[in-house]
Motif scaffolding. Structure first.
Motif, PDB file in Angstrom:
ATOM      1  N   GLY A  34      59.989 -93.065  -8.258  1.00  0.00           N
ATOM      2  CA  GLY A  34      59.580 -91.993  -9.151  1.00  0.00           C
ATOM      3  C   GLY A  34      59.160 -90.735  -8.416  1.00  0.00           C
ATOM      4  N   LEU A  35      58.586 -90.903  -7.235  1.00  0.00           N
ATOM      5  CA  LEU A  35      58.154 -89.753  -6.438  1.00  0.00           C
ATOM      6  C   LEU A  35      59.258 -89.245  -5.511  1.00  0.00           C
ATOM      7  CD1 LEU A  35      54.485 -90.715  -5.456  1.00  0.00           C
ATOM      8  CD2 LEU A  35      55.336 -89.509  -7.466  1.00  0.00           C
ATOM      9  N   GLY A  36      60.379 -89.952  -5.474  1.00  0.00           N
ATOM     10  CA  GLY A  36      61.491 -89.522  -4.638  1.00  0.00           C
ATOM     11  C   GLY A  36      61.202 -89.606  -3.152  1.00  0.00           C
ATOM     12  N   LEU A  37      60.452 -90.639  -2.737  1.00  0.00           N
ATOM     13  CA  LEU A  37      60.091 -90.780  -1.326  1.00  0.00           C
ATOM     14  C   LEU A  37      61.204 -91.510  -0.571  1.00  0.00           C
ATOM     15  CD1 LEU A  37      56.331 -91.874  -1.638  1.00  0.00           C
ATOM     16  CD2 LEU A  37      57.312 -89.560  -1.602  1.00  0.00           C
ATOM     17  N   GLU A  38      61.903 -90.791   0.267  1.00  0.00           N
ATOM     18  CA  GLU A  38      62.967 -91.420   1.040  1.00  0.00           C
ATOM     19  C   GLU A  38      62.402 -92.298   2.140  1.00  0.00           C
ATOM     20  OE1 GLU A  38      65.777 -88.590   2.444  1.00  0.00           O
ATOM     21  OE2 GLU A  38      66.274 -87.839   0.439  1.00  0.00           O
ATOM     22  N   SER A  39      61.291 -91.872   2.730  1.00  0.00           N
ATOM     23  CA  SER A  39      60.584 -92.673   3.725  1.00  0.00           C
ATOM     24  C   SER A  39      59.108 -92.322   3.635  1.00  0.00           C
ATOM     25  CB  SER A  39      61.129 -92.422   5.136  1.00  0.00           C
ATOM     26  OG  SER A  39      60.879 -91.083   5.538  1.00  0.00           O
ATOM     27  N   PHE A  40      58.269 -93.213   4.133  1.00  0.00           N
ATOM     28  CA  PHE A  40      56.833 -93.009   4.011  1.00  0.00           C
ATOM     29  C   PHE A  40      56.112 -93.985   4.937  1.00  0.00           C
ATOM     30  CE2 PHE A  40      58.361 -96.075   0.995  1.00  0.00           C
ATOM     31  CZ  PHE A  40      57.422 -97.091   0.979  1.00  0.00           C
ATOM     32  N   HIS A  41      54.855 -93.693   5.191  1.00  0.00           N
ATOM     33  CA  HIS A  41      53.981 -94.592   5.928  1.00  0.00           C
ATOM     34  C   HIS A  41      53.192 -95.400   4.908  1.00  0.00           C
ATOM     35  CE1 HIS A  41      54.806 -92.479   9.740  1.00  0.00           C
ATOM     36  NE2 HIS A  41      54.867 -91.405   8.960  1.00  0.00           N
ATOM     37  N   LEU A  42      52.924 -96.666   5.208  1.00  0.00           N
ATOM     38  CA  LEU A  42      52.354 -97.584   4.227  1.00  0.00           C
ATOM     39  C   LEU A  42      51.070 -98.208   4.770  1.00  0.00           C
ATOM     40  CD1 LEU A  42      52.788 -98.955   1.471  1.00  0.00           C
ATOM     41  CD2 LEU A  42      54.171-100.681   2.656  1.00  0.00           C
ATOM     42  N   VAL A  43      50.028 -98.198   3.941  1.00  0.00           N
ATOM     43  CA  VAL A  43      48.717 -98.726   4.304  1.00  0.00           C
ATOM     44  C   VAL A  43      48.264 -99.663   3.202  1.00  0.00           C
ATOM     45  CG1 VAL A  43      46.318 -98.137   4.849  1.00  0.00           C
ATOM     46  CG2 VAL A  43      48.164 -96.536   5.456  1.00  0.00           C
ATOM     47  N   GLY A  44      47.728-100.825   3.566  1.00  0.00           N
ATOM     48  CA  GLY A  44      47.193-101.736   2.560  1.00  0.00           C
ATOM     49  C   GLY A  44      45.927-102.397   3.041  1.00  0.00           C
ATOM     50  N   HIS A  45      44.983-102.561   2.134  1.00  0.00           N
ATOM     51  CA  HIS A  45      43.691-103.180   2.444  1.00  0.00           C
ATOM     52  C   HIS A  45      43.527-104.445   1.599  1.00  0.00           C
ATOM     53  CE1 HIS A  45      39.540-103.456   3.686  1.00  0.00           C
ATOM     54  NE2 HIS A  45      39.091-103.356   2.445  1.00  0.00           N
ATOM     55  N   HIS A  46      43.196-105.572   2.264  1.00  0.00           N
ATOM     56  CA  HIS A  46      43.049-106.865   1.585  1.00  0.00           C
ATOM     57  C   HIS A  46      44.302-107.166   0.754  1.00  0.00           C
ATOM     58  CE1 HIS A  46      38.951-108.582   2.335  1.00  0.00           C
ATOM     59  NE2 HIS A  46      38.840-107.405   2.922  1.00  0.00           N
ATOM     60  N   THR A  47      44.195-107.335  -0.569  1.00  0.00           N
ATOM     61  CA  THR A  47      45.382-107.615  -1.388  1.00  0.00           C
ATOM     62  C   THR A  47      46.452-106.553  -1.162  1.00  0.00           C
ATOM     63  OG1 THR A  47      43.916-108.533  -3.080  1.00  0.00           O
ATOM     64  CG2 THR A  47      46.201-108.112  -3.723  1.00  0.00           C
ATOM     65  N   GLY A  48      46.021-105.292  -1.027  1.00  0.00           N
ATOM     66  CA  GLY A  48      46.974-104.216  -0.774  1.00  0.00           C
ATOM     67  C   GLY A  48      47.767-104.431   0.495  1.00  0.00           C
ATOM     68  N   GLY A  49      47.163-105.074   1.492  1.00  0.00           N
ATOM     69  CA  GLY A  49      47.883-105.382   2.720  1.00  0.00           C
ATOM     70  C   GLY A  49      48.968-106.418   2.493  1.00  0.00           C
ATOM     71  N   VAL A  50      48.686-107.419   1.657  1.00  0.00           N
ATOM     72  CA  VAL A  50      49.700-108.429   1.358  1.00  0.00           C
ATOM     73  C   VAL A  50      50.855-107.796   0.578  1.00  0.00           C
ATOM     74  CG1 VAL A  50      50.119-110.679   0.313  1.00  0.00           C
ATOM     75  CG2 VAL A  50      47.902-110.204   1.370  1.00  0.00           C
ATOM     76  N   ILE A  51      50.518-106.924  -0.368  1.00  0.00           N
ATOM     77  CA  ILE A  51      51.569-106.192  -1.086  1.00  0.00           C
ATOM     78  C   ILE A  51      52.396-105.355  -0.105  1.00  0.00           C
ATOM     79  CG2 ILE A  51      52.054-104.499  -2.891  1.00  0.00           C
ATOM     80  CD1 ILE A  51      49.287-105.280  -4.098  1.00  0.00           C
ATOM     81  N   ALA A  52      51.707-104.727   0.852  1.00  0.00           N
ATOM     82  CA  ALA A  52      52.409-103.901   1.841  1.00  0.00           C
ATOM     83  C   ALA A  52      53.365-104.733   2.681  1.00  0.00           C
ATOM     84  CB  ALA A  52      51.396-103.186   2.731  1.00  0.00           C
ATOM     85  N   VAL A  53      52.999-105.973   2.985  1.00  0.00           N
ATOM     86  CA  VAL A  53      53.907-106.860   3.719  1.00  0.00           C
ATOM     87  C   VAL A  53      55.200-107.033   2.938  1.00  0.00           C
ATOM     88  CG1 VAL A  53      54.263-109.270   4.412  1.00  0.00           C
ATOM     89  CG2 VAL A  53      52.147-108.101   5.037  1.00  0.00           C
ATOM     90  N   GLU A  54      55.092-107.306   1.637  1.00  0.00           N
ATOM     91  CA  GLU A  54      56.286-107.510   0.819  1.00  0.00           C
ATOM     92  C   GLU A  54      57.109-106.224   0.719  1.00  0.00           C
ATOM     93  OE1 GLU A  54      59.228-109.010  -1.700  1.00  0.00           O
ATOM     94  OE2 GLU A  54      57.823-110.011  -0.333  1.00  0.00           O
ATOM     95  N   VAL A  55      56.446-105.091   0.524  1.00  0.00           N
ATOM     96  CA  VAL A  55      57.170-103.825   0.414  1.00  0.00           C
ATOM     97  C   VAL A  55      57.889-103.504   1.730  1.00  0.00           C
ATOM     98  CG1 VAL A  55      56.907-101.332   0.092  1.00  0.00           C
ATOM     99  CG2 VAL A  55      55.649-102.921  -1.380  1.00  0.00           C
ATOM    100  N   ALA A  56      57.194-103.672   2.844  1.00  0.00           N
ATOM    101  CA  ALA A  56      57.809-103.386   4.148  1.00  0.00           C
ATOM    102  C   ALA A  56      58.981-104.322   4.424  1.00  0.00           C
ATOM    103  CB  ALA A  56      56.762-103.496   5.251  1.00  0.00           C
TER     104      ALA A  56
END
Length: 266
Positions: free
Chosen positions: A84-106
């Motif tokens: 939706g934001l049209g991000l072709e690439s980006f840096h990703l940060v996750g804390h606790h549950t957000g970190g586990v989500i970041a693992v899946e996204v990465a």
């Protein structure tokens, strides 16, 4: 200045707050929190980058589908926000549950994730998954007519915050009460996630950070560093609410990881 927005997704509207311009840095919160976990981090990262903190599907002001929650569903929401934001690439940060989500996204998006910062991220083994059904609830409380369940929840979380940090605990309570009937679902989703199958698919350079006072997460620090051949940092004076307790240090580590990824590209 922080600005709030919505974008469409397969689940309904997703809420996010952003600050700054330039290369995007997307921050994912723990459950049952919202973007407010990064309220003090956003302006620091946004001084040099486009800092974005979303409300995970099911939390904050984002859509709340009735489906069972899973890390995969949370990651679907992140992908929809990125699209939706049209991000072709980006840096990703996750804390606790957000970190586990970041693992899946990465794991899904590969080189589109330019760097990955995992903060106090649980390292989920098959043994932990097998014990998931027997884990004591973290944030679920039985509502009571006299409201005493709110004090019960406050007291469960109180020891994570030092005296004088009550404002941050108030923000936690506001987020948790908003999803009180499902406050535990994110933790259950974490424990059921097949992390071992996803970590090998991550190609982004990884940094693993953890507050030294975060007793639930410190045992996962070294296994996560080793699994990702990551740079690791532990931070004194920080615990479960690391982004709120030490926002300057949190932002500094994020920006160092972003800069290191940029230098590697040159």
């Amino acid at each position: 200045m922080l600005t709030a927005h919505y974008t469409s997704s397969r689940f309904g509207q997703l809420h996010y707050v952003e600050c700054g311009e330039g290369e995007p840095v997307l921050l994912l919160h723990q459950t049952p929190r919202s973007w407010t976990e990064y309220r003090d981090v956003l302006p620091l990262v946004g001084a040099t980058h486009r800092a974005i903190a979303m409300d995970t599907v099911g939390y904050g002001a984002s859509a709340k589908p009735a489906d069972d929650q899973s890390i995969e569903m949370f990651a679907d929401g992140v992908e929809d926000l990125v699209a939706g934001l049209g991000l072709e690439s980006f840096h990703l940060v996750g804390h606790h549950t957000g970190g586990v989500i970041a693992v899946e996204v990465a794991a899904r998006l590969g080189s589109r994730v330019r760097s990955l910062v995992l903060s106090a991220t649980p390292f989920i083994t098959p043994e932990k998954r097998a014990r998931a059904a027997w884990k004591r609830p973290v944030d679920w409380v039985q509502p009571k007519p006299d409201g005493s369940h709110l004090m019960e929840l406050w007291n469960r979380r109180r020891h994570f915050y030092a005296p004088g940090q009550e404002a941050a605990l108030n923000r936690f309570m506001a987020d948790a009460v908003r999803v009180l009937d499902r406050a535990e679902d994110g933790h259950i989703a974490v424990r059921l996630f097949a992390m071992g199958e996803r970590l090998p698919r991550i190609t982004a350079p990884a940094t693993v950070i953890c507050g030294q006072d975060d007793d639930p997460s410190m045992p996962s620090f070294e296994p996560m560093v080793n699994a990702l051949s990551a740079t690791g940092h532990t931070v004194p004076g920080a615990g479960v609410p690391f982004p709120e307790q030490r926002p300057e240090e949190f932002a500094r580590l994020v920006l160092e990881a972003v800069a290191a990824a940029g230098a590697a590209d040159r």
